[in-house]
Design a protein around this motif. Sequence first.
Motif, mmCIF file in Angstrom:
data_model
loop_
_atom_site.group_PDB
_atom_site.id
_atom_site.type_symbol
_atom_site.label_atom_id
_atom_site.label_comp_id
_atom_site.label_asym_id
_atom_site.label_seq_id
_atom_site.Cartn_x
_atom_site.Cartn_y
_atom_site.Cartn_z
ATOM 1 N N PRO A 15 0.826 -1.207 0.000
ATOM 2 C CA PRO A 15 0.000 0.000 0.000
ATOM 3 C C PRO A 15 0.864 1.264 0.000
ATOM 4 O O PRO A 15 2.065 1.213 0.295
ATOM 5 C CB PRO A 15 -0.785 -0.129 1.308
ATOM 6 C CG PRO A 15 0.099 -0.943 2.197
ATOM 7 C CD PRO A 15 0.789 -1.921 1.293
ATOM 8 N N ILE A 16 0.260 2.388 -0.340
ATOM 9 C CA ILE A 16 0.960 3.668 -0.278
ATOM 10 C C ILE A 16 1.242 3.987 1.183
ATOM 11 O O ILE A 16 0.328 4.002 2.015
ATOM 12 C CB ILE A 16 0.118 4.779 -0.931
ATOM 13 C CG1 ILE A 16 -0.059 4.498 -2.421
ATOM 14 C CG2 ILE A 16 0.750 6.142 -0.720
ATOM 15 C CD1 ILE A 16 -0.968 5.480 -3.135
ATOM 16 N N SER A 17 2.488 4.226 1.510
ATOM 17 C CA SER A 17 2.860 4.430 2.909
ATOM 18 C C SER A 17 4.057 5.365 3.002
ATOM 19 O O SER A 17 4.640 5.765 1.995
ATOM 20 C CB SER A 17 3.203 3.081 3.572
ATOM 21 O OG SER A 17 4.309 2.482 2.919
ATOM 22 N N GLY A 18 4.407 5.694 4.232
ATOM 23 C CA GLY A 18 5.591 6.505 4.478
ATOM 24 C C GLY A 18 5.538 7.850 3.793
ATOM 25 O O GLY A 18 4.509 8.539 3.783
ATOM 26 N N SER A 30 0.533 18.542 12.815
ATOM 27 C CA SER A 30 1.216 17.658 11.867
ATOM 28 C C SER A 30 0.150 16.766 11.259
ATOM 29 O O SER A 30 -0.945 16.628 11.808
ATOM 30 C CB SER A 30 2.299 16.809 12.554
ATOM 31 O OG SER A 30 1.717 15.952 13.522
ATOM 32 N N LEU A 31 0.457 16.164 10.131
ATOM 33 C CA LEU A 31 -0.428 15.166 9.510
ATOM 34 C C LEU A 31 0.480 14.276 8.671
ATOM 35 O O LEU A 31 0.797 14.592 7.533
ATOM 36 C CB LEU A 31 -1.502 15.822 8.655
ATOM 37 C CG LEU A 31 -2.549 14.867 8.041
ATOM 38 C CD1 LEU A 31 -3.259 14.068 9.124
ATOM 39 C CD2 LEU A 31 -3.554 15.624 7.186
ATOM 40 N N SER A 32 0.919 13.172 9.263
ATOM 41 C CA SER A 32 1.995 12.400 8.659
ATOM 42 C C SER A 32 1.869 10.927 9.010
ATOM 43 O O SER A 32 1.272 10.541 10.027
ATOM 44 C CB SER A 32 3.343 12.941 9.160
ATOM 45 O OG SER A 32 4.407 12.100 8.781
ATOM 46 N N ALA A 33 2.450 10.095 8.148
ATOM 47 C CA ALA A 33 2.558 8.665 8.430
ATOM 48 C C ALA A 33 3.824 8.349 9.217
ATOM 49 O O ALA A 33 4.032 7.201 9.614
ATOM 50 C CB ALA A 33 2.571 7.883 7.118
ATOM 51 N N ARG A 34 4.664 9.383 9.433
ATOM 52 C CA ARG A 34 5.977 9.139 10.045
ATOM 53 C C ARG A 34 6.167 9.816 11.399
ATOM 54 O O ARG A 34 6.876 9.290 12.257
ATOM 55 C CB ARG A 34 7.073 9.606 9.079
ATOM 56 C CG ARG A 34 7.052 8.874 7.740
ATOM 57 C CD ARG A 34 8.095 9.449 6.786
ATOM 58 N NE ARG A 34 7.776 10.833 6.402
ATOM 59 C CZ ARG A 34 8.630 11.656 5.812
ATOM 60 N NH1 ARG A 34 9.849 11.242 5.549
ATOM 61 N NH2 ARG A 34 8.261 12.883 5.479
ATOM 62 N N THR A 35 5.582 10.990 11.601
ATOM 63 C CA THR A 35 5.790 11.733 12.837
ATOM 64 C C THR A 35 4.463 12.250 13.383
ATOM 65 O O THR A 35 3.478 12.370 12.650
ATOM 66 C CB THR A 35 6.739 12.926 12.619
ATOM 67 O OG1 THR A 35 6.183 13.785 11.610
ATOM 68 C CG2 THR A 35 8.127 12.452 12.192
ATOM 69 N N ASP A 80 12.746 13.452 10.094
ATOM 70 C CA ASP A 80 11.735 12.975 9.141
ATOM 71 C C ASP A 80 11.082 11.686 9.636
ATOM 72 O O ASP A 80 10.383 11.010 8.893
ATOM 73 C CB ASP A 80 12.357 12.756 7.762
ATOM 74 C CG ASP A 80 13.462 11.711 7.761
ATOM 75 O OD1 ASP A 80 13.711 11.074 8.812
ATOM 76 O OD2 ASP A 80 14.113 11.518 6.708
ATOM 77 N N GLY A 81 11.344 11.358 10.902
ATOM 78 C CA GLY A 81 10.763 10.159 11.480
ATOM 79 C C GLY A 81 11.729 9.002 11.595
ATOM 80 O O GLY A 81 11.478 8.070 12.357
ATOM 81 N N SER A 82 12.816 9.024 10.868
ATOM 82 C CA SER A 82 13.861 8.003 11.023
ATOM 83 C C SER A 82 15.218 8.656 11.236
ATOM 84 O O SER A 82 15.988 8.244 12.096
ATOM 85 C CB SER A 82 13.904 7.068 9.811
ATOM 86 O OG SER A 82 14.119 7.788 8.612
ATOM 87 N N LEU A 83 15.529 9.697 10.452
ATOM 88 C CA LEU A 83 16.713 10.508 10.700
ATOM 89 C C LEU A 83 16.351 11.624 11.661
ATOM 90 O O LEU A 83 15.270 12.220 11.573
ATOM 91 C CB LEU A 83 17.244 11.113 9.400
ATOM 92 C CG LEU A 83 17.750 10.167 8.316
ATOM 93 C CD1 LEU A 83 18.140 10.957 7.074
ATOM 94 C CD2 LEU A 83 18.934 9.354 8.821
#
Length: 567
Positions: free
Chosen positions: A168-171, A195-200, A360-363
């Motif tokens: 699926p579309i993600s990240g 915020s409105l994000s799949a990561r944060t 960005d949620g990982s970095l």
Amino acid sequence: MSLPPPHARFGLVPPAQGMYDPADEKDACGLAMVATLRGTAGHDIITAALDALRNLEHRGAVGSDAGTGDGAGINTQVPDAFLRAVVDFPLPQAGAYAVGNAFLPVDPTARSRVKQDLQRIASQEGLDVIGWREVPVRPGELGTLARAAMPAIQQLFVRASAEPEGAPISGIALDRLTFRLRKRAERELELYFASLSARTLVYKGMVTTLQLEPFYPDLSDERFASKLAIVHSRYSTNTFPSWPLAQPFRMIAHNGEINTVQGNRNWMRARQSQLESELLGDLDPLMPVVTPGASDSASFDEVVELLTLAGRSLPHAVMMMVPEAWEKQAEIDPARRAFYDYHSMLMEPWDGPAAITFTDGSLVGATLDRNGLRPGRYLVTDDGLVVLASEIGVIDLPQRRVVRKGRLQPGRMFLVDTEAGRLIEDDEIKSELAASAPWGDWLDESRIRLSDLPEREHIVHPPASVNRRQRTFGYTEEEVKILLAPMARTGQEPLGAMGSDTPVAVLSQRPRLLFDYFTQQFAQVTNPPLDSIREQVVTSLATSSAPSGTCSRPAPSTPARSRSTSR
């Protein structure tokens, strides 16, 4: 539809009243970053970040009622396990849904109408609304002024409507869709998302550092886990306090001032008609890039977000906006010089003094601008805990656990990859980006040097004609002797006193040139003095963002490119 002024929509900077301009308000903030190298998320990271935030209380401000803060907040990874436990509807797999805290109207009728309109926009942008969750809050923890300005706070959950075969579309791909939804909601519905994000996920508000966790009980839940967190204690710098302008923003938190922000905003506004991105689609409904009336930090965040969602990595975007002092470094790697030289044709520096944390949620990382006039200290423990803050000691740790510590340096980047579980050194980051494209070749192909242009025909005018033209354009005898003559003799910019005993242009009784009515704006803050060497190598570079004697043609295609890059 006709929108009210930006300051009325989002509680941003009101217009000047008389001789007082709220945009001149400036001071300082505090920030901290906490991350782990162990590779697994935990509530201990949230706890440590909130401890750091409480210890930064002295860097925030409190209103006259002693209970209203200028703003505080926290930016974390999306806590998937926690959210699944507290919502009453099924969620897609982690990363395939986006969530964000919306600041909605307090009036139930207006709130219902905004939600309906938001669902319509979501459908137009290829998103399905999964559901809403009312965020638990404790208004009794707040001061009178903060409660009076408090919006209704609810979490929106969305997913992509049409999903391709397979995954699926993600990240970040999903974040590009939610970016469009959020921007249109701001422009068309006057609706603000922290915020409105799949990561944060960002929790923030017009609160003090001590109030943030009690006000948002979610943050105390042991199931709320993350590998990273950024926190911020706000002392209103160039705007009045408001719920939307509390930090962190969607990708950054910032301590200091962006001295060049007015020019940066003007450049972004000037290039808007030329921006295009295959990844983001039609940008016209999302304009302007920079929200009028927002703070310098909010403007910086909006541009970082645009650059990353349009295809650049987060370190790439930050290096574009906050370059090191590269022009006069004789020993800098030629490939790195070419990287900075190329991007100077695309983006002017956002100069501080500024310390910036970003994720960005990982970095997750931090940097200082090239002047390096804001503090930043970090340490790493033996179990992989990384803490960076505006000052040392924000978390109580025994010294025996510390295996590395240091400070942020001007123009250099401190970066943590929470997925790989390692620190990425500044040289590694910049060497990889410098080698990622033939920046130097693109420069050679596109640059036009003024020395290569054909000679102009020189016409010698009689003295009377020269004098007439000088009078027409407002040149004085002093300017001819002290400014123009030395420039003609030596080919260099003349030196002179900065003081002037003449009336400002708007009050002068004599004709003045148009540019006399405009002056440079800068932040008057308490910065340490620079020595003469650093003054030459660093500060003087802020006067120009492109090498002298050059102009540019359109550069080769890059993500989020401008169709024309002439300066």
